[in-house]
Design a protein around this motif. Structure first.
Motif, PDB file in Angstrom:
ATOM      1  N   ILE A   7       0.838  -1.204   0.000  1.00 19.98           N
ATOM      2  CA  ILE A   7       0.000   0.000   0.000  1.00 19.98           C
ATOM      3  C   ILE A   7       0.872   1.252   0.000  1.00 19.98           C
ATOM      4  CG2 ILE A   7      -1.655   1.321   1.390  1.00 19.98           C
ATOM      5  CD1 ILE A   7      -2.921  -1.344   2.172  1.00 19.98           C
ATOM      6  N   MET A   8       2.064   1.164   0.605  1.00 20.65           N
ATOM      7  CA  MET A   8       2.996   2.290   0.564  1.00 20.65           C
ATOM      8  C   MET A   8       3.377   2.617  -0.867  1.00 20.65           C
ATOM      9  SD  MET A   8       5.598   1.621   3.748  1.00 20.65           S
ATOM     10  CE  MET A   8       4.976   1.144   5.358  1.00 20.65           C
ATOM     11  N   LYS A   9       3.438   1.610  -1.727  1.00 21.34           N
ATOM     12  CA  LYS A   9       3.762   1.827  -3.135  1.00 21.34           C
ATOM     13  C   LYS A   9       2.732   2.735  -3.784  1.00 21.34           C
ATOM     14  CE  LYS A   9       7.388  -0.896  -4.132  1.00 21.34           C
ATOM     15  NZ  LYS A   9       8.620  -0.419  -4.808  1.00 21.34           N
ATOM     16  N   TYR A  10       1.449   2.491  -3.477  1.00 20.23           N
ATOM     17  CA  TYR A  10       0.377   3.329  -4.027  1.00 20.23           C
ATOM     18  C   TYR A  10       0.438   4.740  -3.447  1.00 20.23           C
ATOM     19  CZ  TYR A  10      -1.760  -0.849  -6.035  1.00 20.23           C
ATOM     20  OH  TYR A  10      -1.993  -1.975  -6.771  1.00 20.23           O
ATOM     21  N   GLY A  16       1.657   9.537  -5.211  1.00 22.16           N
ATOM     22  CA  GLY A  16       1.203  10.920  -5.086  1.00 22.16           C
ATOM     23  C   GLY A  16       1.934  11.758  -4.068  1.00 22.16           C
ATOM     24  N   PHE A  17       2.625  11.091  -3.108  1.00 18.14           N
ATOM     25  CA  PHE A  17       3.274  11.834  -2.036  1.00 18.14           C
ATOM     26  C   PHE A  17       4.718  11.370  -1.866  1.00 18.14           C
ATOM     27  CE2 PHE A  17      -1.253  11.408  -0.892  1.00 18.14           C
ATOM     28  CZ  PHE A  17      -1.610  12.751  -0.880  1.00 18.14           C
ATOM     29  N   SER A  18       5.509  12.219  -1.211  1.00 21.31           N
ATOM     30  CA  SER A  18       6.886  11.842  -0.881  1.00 21.31           C
ATOM     31  C   SER A  18       6.886  10.953   0.357  1.00 21.31           C
ATOM     32  CB  SER A  18       7.731  13.091  -0.628  1.00 21.31           C
ATOM     33  OG  SER A  18       7.291  13.760   0.556  1.00 21.31           O
ATOM     34  N   ALA A  19       8.016  10.309   0.609  1.00 26.65           N
ATOM     35  CA  ALA A  19       8.121   9.403   1.755  1.00 26.65           C
ATOM     36  C   ALA A  19       7.886  10.140   3.066  1.00 26.65           C
ATOM     37  CB  ALA A  19       9.496   8.730   1.752  1.00 26.65           C
ATOM     38  N   VAL A  20       8.429  11.345   3.165  1.00 24.95           N
ATOM     39  CA  VAL A  20       8.274  12.133   4.393  1.00 24.95           C
ATOM     40  C   VAL A  20       6.813  12.523   4.598  1.00 24.95           C
ATOM     41  CG1 VAL A  20       8.917  14.269   5.557  1.00 24.95           C
ATOM     42  CG2 VAL A  20      10.636  12.992   4.283  1.00 24.95           C
ATOM     43  N   GLN A  21       6.131  12.907   3.523  1.00 26.73           N
ATOM     44  CA  GLN A  21       4.720  13.268   3.620  1.00 26.73           C
ATOM     45  C   GLN A  21       3.866  12.077   4.032  1.00 26.73           C
ATOM     46  OE1 GLN A  21       4.150  14.880  -0.350  1.00 26.73           O
ATOM     47  NE2 GLN A  21       4.127  16.985   0.432  1.00 26.73           N
ATOM     48  N   ILE A  22       4.180  10.908   3.505  1.00 28.62           N
ATOM     49  CA  ILE A  22       3.428   9.698   3.849  1.00 28.62           C
ATOM     50  C   ILE A  22       3.550   9.400   5.340  1.00 28.62           C
ATOM     51  CG2 ILE A  22       3.300   7.187   3.536  1.00 28.62           C
ATOM     52  CD1 ILE A  22       4.164   7.666   0.631  1.00 28.62           C
ATOM     53  N   GLY A  23       4.786   9.453   5.842  1.00 31.53           N
ATOM     54  CA  GLY A  23       4.998   9.176   7.262  1.00 31.53           C
ATOM     55  C   GLY A  23       4.276  10.158   8.160  1.00 31.53           C
ATOM     56  N   TYR A  56       8.099   5.317  10.131  1.00 34.61           N
ATOM     57  CA  TYR A  56       7.094   5.624   9.111  1.00 34.61           C
ATOM     58  C   TYR A  56       7.668   6.470   7.978  1.00 34.61           C
ATOM     59  CZ  TYR A  56       3.600   3.827  12.348  1.00 34.61           C
ATOM     60  OH  TYR A  56       2.870   3.021  13.186  1.00 34.61           O
ATOM     61  N   VAL A  57       8.828   7.084   8.208  1.00 34.00           N
ATOM     62  CA  VAL A  57       9.521   7.815   7.150  1.00 34.00           C
ATOM     63  C   VAL A  57      10.567   6.921   6.473  1.00 34.00           C
ATOM     64  CG1 VAL A  57      11.058   9.755   6.660  1.00 34.00           C
ATOM     65  CG2 VAL A  57       9.127  10.059   8.223  1.00 34.00           C
ATOM     66  N   LEU A  58      11.271   6.136   7.267  1.00 32.62           N
ATOM     67  CA  LEU A  58      12.345   5.292   6.723  1.00 32.62           C
ATOM     68  C   LEU A  58      11.814   4.205   5.789  1.00 32.62           C
ATOM     69  CD1 LEU A  58      14.671   4.829   9.846  1.00 32.62           C
ATOM     70  CD2 LEU A  58      14.931   6.413   7.935  1.00 32.62           C
ATOM     71  N   PHE A  59      10.709   3.579   6.143  1.00 31.60           N
ATOM     72  CA  PHE A  59      10.179   2.501   5.309  1.00 31.60           C
ATOM     73  C   PHE A  59       9.757   2.974   3.918  1.00 31.60           C
ATOM     74  CE2 PHE A  59       9.351  -0.254   9.193  1.00 31.60           C
ATOM     75  CZ  PHE A  59      10.280  -1.216   8.823  1.00 31.60           C
ATOM     76  N   PRO A  60       8.990   4.079   3.794  1.00 34.59           N
ATOM     77  CA  PRO A  60       8.658   4.534   2.439  1.00 34.59           C
ATOM     78  C   PRO A  60       9.874   4.892   1.597  1.00 34.59           C
ATOM     79  CG  PRO A  60       7.183   5.541   4.039  1.00 34.59           C
ATOM     80  CD  PRO A  60       8.265   4.843   4.815  1.00 34.59           C
ATOM     81  N   ILE A  61      10.917   5.473   2.221  1.00 35.38           N
ATOM     82  CA  ILE A  61      12.134   5.785   1.476  1.00 35.38           C
ATOM     83  C   ILE A  61      12.760   4.508   0.931  1.00 35.38           C
ATOM     84  CG2 ILE A  61      14.483   6.692   1.653  1.00 35.38           C
ATOM     85  CD1 ILE A  61      13.475   8.652   3.743  1.00 35.38           C
ATOM     86  N   ALA A  62      12.848   3.480   1.783  1.00 37.04           N
ATOM     87  CA  ALA A  62      13.430   2.210   1.359  1.00 37.04           C
ATOM     88  C   ALA A  62      12.594   1.548   0.261  1.00 37.04           C
ATOM     89  CB  ALA A  62      13.574   1.273   2.558  1.00 37.04           C
ATOM     90  N   ILE A  63      11.272   1.565   0.436  1.00 34.77           N
ATOM     91  CA  ILE A  63      10.378   0.922  -0.531  1.00 34.77           C
ATOM     92  C   ILE A  63      10.425   1.628  -1.884  1.00 34.77           C
ATOM     93  CG2 ILE A  63       7.910   0.578  -1.049  1.00 34.77           C
ATOM     94  CD1 ILE A  63       7.514  -0.177   1.855  1.00 34.77           C
TER      95      ILE A  63
END
Length: 323
Positions: free
Chosen positions: A90-93, A97-104, A146-153
């Motif tokens: 779901i992080m992929k989706y 639209g958003f950056s990793a920092v915004q998602i977290g 919550y910021v590190l995981f989206p960056i890695a993904i």
């Protein structure tokens, strides 16, 4: 014989024990409570009804009881695996639209708002002595991972990130031994060691045929997130006197402060208004906040309180199957 605060006197003039409310719900010991109203609101929670008007000093005794069904921990375990395992894809989706920092940051805001709806009354459980552990849970258990995981993904497959996350039990074990002086049981050590070997085999970062390729340094970000979880889980185990809802609410309130600042300075609102295909990423972030954070944290905190930190952290061994 009448009541003289803070002592109670019987007909003989001798002090008698304070009235006692027995409950498995955490709160503050010897707090001023309105016994009649409190007891009536908690009759469904096995509290002895003490009739009395006005405010009196009341001793509250708490019992740490296991859940009635021996299968309940496993039901919670599997439910968390399904939700958190799906969170990686779901992080992929959300990244569409958003950056990793915004998602977290947005994930925490969604979670905090949703948790406030059903856990606002838990605010009365707050104690100053819990601040340090709550800060650890807020930032190491929420904000940073919550910021590190989206960056890695964003750079390596979500399945690999999920596998890397399964290093959490190892960090939980190490932190528990060093910082909290927990006893090392041979069987637990064996289980964590086998899980570690399995994780290394699956990731295989040093092989030329690894799916990670030249992006293997991003695995370190996922490892840092797993280490943060290991520290946070040990801190949660020190907050067993609080209800799972209270731990979740306090942690998210603390984590939401920097999250609001991040969203303001990253133009989160303008991103939503300027993109036409933002609905799916927005719903993905909402899912991560409501289900992957708010509800999951409450249930996870409950799992820690009725089992052990190592058992709860072991959910990360099964998450890669879903991820």
């Amino acid at each position: 014989g009448g009541i003289t605060s803070p002592k109670h006197f019987g007909q003989s003039g001798q002090p008698i024990p304070l009235p006692v409310i027995r409950t498995i719900e955490p709160a503050v010991i010897t707090k001023n409570v309105k016994t009649k109203e409190i007891c009536k609101s908690r009759l469904s929670k096995n509290v002895h009804n003490v009739e009395g008007g006005g405010y009196i000093k009341t001793k509250v005794v708490y019992f740490a009881t296991q859940m009635k069904s021996k299968f309940s921990p496993w039901i919670i375990f599997i439910s968390l695996v399904l939700v958190w395992g799906s969170s990686f894809i779901i992080m992929k989706y959300a990244l569409m639209g958003f950056s990793a920092v915004q998602i977290g940051a947005a994930r925490i805001i969604f979670a905090c708002l949703f948790t406030s709806i059903f856990a606002f009354k838990s605010i009365r459980e707050f104690r100053k002595t819990d601040i340090i552990h709550l800060i650890i849970v807020a930032f190491l258990g929420n904000s940073i991972p919550y910021v590190l995981f989206p960056i890695a993904i964003n750079h390596i497959p979500s399945g690999i990130v999920g596998i890397t996350n399964s290093m959490t039990p190892l960090f939980t074990l190490i932190v528990g031994i060093i910082a909290y002086r927990r006893k090392l049981k041979p069987l637990k050590f064996l289980g964590v060691f086998i899980g570690l070997i399995g994780t290394l085999i699956l990731i295989n970062p040093f092989s030329s045929n690894s799916v990670v390729g030249t992006n293997w340094p991003y695995i370190l970000l996922a490892l840092c997130a797993a280490a943060c979880y290991g520290i946070s889980i040990n801190s949660i185990s020190k907050l067993n006197h609080l209800s799972p809802q209270a731990i979740t609410l306090f942690a998210l309130i603390g984590a939401s402060i920097p999250s609001i600042i991040i969203l303001i300075f990253t133009d989160f609102s303008s991103t939503i208004l300027s993109k036409s295909d933002i609905l799916v990423p927005f719903l993905a972030v909402a899912f991560l906040g409501i289900f992957g954070t708010s509800l999951s944290m409450v249930v996870f905190n409950k799992l820690i309180s009725i089992t052990t930190p190592i058992f709860a952290a072991s959910t990360t061994y099964v998450i890669p199957i879903v991820a």
